[in-house]
Design an enzyme around this catalytic site. Sequence first.
Site, mmCIF file in Angstrom:
data_model
loop_
_atom_site.group_PDB
_atom_site.id
_atom_site.type_symbol
_atom_site.label_atom_id
_atom_site.label_comp_id
_atom_site.label_asym_id
_atom_site.label_seq_id
_atom_site.Cartn_x
_atom_site.Cartn_y
_atom_site.Cartn_z
ATOM 1 N N GLY A 60 -1.958 4.673 -4.113
ATOM 2 C CA GLY A 60 -2.479 3.401 -4.576
ATOM 3 C C GLY A 60 -1.681 2.205 -4.106
ATOM 4 N N GLY A 109 -7.308 0.365 4.023
ATOM 5 C CA GLY A 109 -6.484 -0.793 3.710
ATOM 6 C C GLY A 109 -7.258 -2.092 3.819
ATOM 7 C CG ASP A 110 -8.973 -2.952 7.412
ATOM 8 O OD1 ASP A 110 -7.819 -3.409 7.418
ATOM 9 O OD2 ASP A 110 -9.443 -2.258 8.327
ATOM 10 C CB SER A 122 -0.908 0.006 1.231
ATOM 11 O OG SER A 122 -1.602 1.237 1.311
ATOM 12 N N GLY A 176 -0.467 4.321 0.225
ATOM 13 C CA GLY A 176 -1.330 5.386 0.721
ATOM 14 C C GLY A 176 -2.159 5.976 -0.401
#
Length: 308
Positions: free
Chosen positions: A221, A247-248, A216, A218
């Site tokens: 992407g 993120g989940d 990730s 942030g």
Amino acid sequence: MILTVTLNTALDVTYTVDALVPHRSHRVGEVIERPGGKGLNVARVLGALGHDTVVTGFVGGATGAVLRDLLAPLPPRDALVPVAGNTRRTLAITDRSTGDTTQLNEPGPQVGAAEWAAFLRTYGELVADADAVALCGSLPPGIHVGAYAELIRTARAAGVPVLLDTSGEPLRRGVAARPDLVKPNAEELARLTGFREPLRAARDARRRGAQAVIASLGPEGLLAETPEGGWRAAPPAPVRGNPTGAGDSAVAGLLSALAEGLGWPDRLARAVALSTATVLAPAAGEFDAAAYPELLPRVRVEPYAAAS
């Protein structure tokens, strides 16, 4: 069935204030409570996408009772294991004037040896019927740092694909157990490998045991390093909002696309679109269902090189 594991579940509480100013008293305009922890967030998104999902992990005390009451009407099925301690809370404070969010996370309850053994029995039974497993989040006090590695080995022995989303020493030991996919952020990946450059770090994580690495970046992407090749996936434009659970949602996108047999570019596009739609949602762990289908075809996914 997709199984998500949240060893350190949480009651997510979101406060909204006009402006968050240090050393000042604030009037809270809105309070929203949601069952939380990374794996529960993943499961809620999977349920909203129409996938049969089961959640397991630990839950206990008065906070745990509230969490289970809130979880009951939602699509994920509850297979949480009770503990004597009180489930933690996470507090997200959203500043209307800036759109920014400040988050405070409690540590979680102490888990004893008998409670861990009870969880392992439940997990073993659930894995036998699972199409994929996601192991998500921090470890509560009392759980050994090799816990995720143990759970990965159980899933692999059952022939079930397993995704790991954690950090620190649990991530290091988990990667060595050869999960099918890990999804750290850039900082977690740097701490794991010692490399600040995300592509170099992702390739090093694969050499350490992960079959595929989704890093990730942030708001920029995702970066993917897989046996089939490498890609970068980016949202169509920067967005501001509450990043809790973004993120989940990316994990849910990856798992749902895997379950549907989609290739890596489509998996990454779905993950970025869901993650971005989550930032736009007002409550922690939710995604903007109207924004998601508009974002999906606009996500940019570009190959960069064959995996090494």
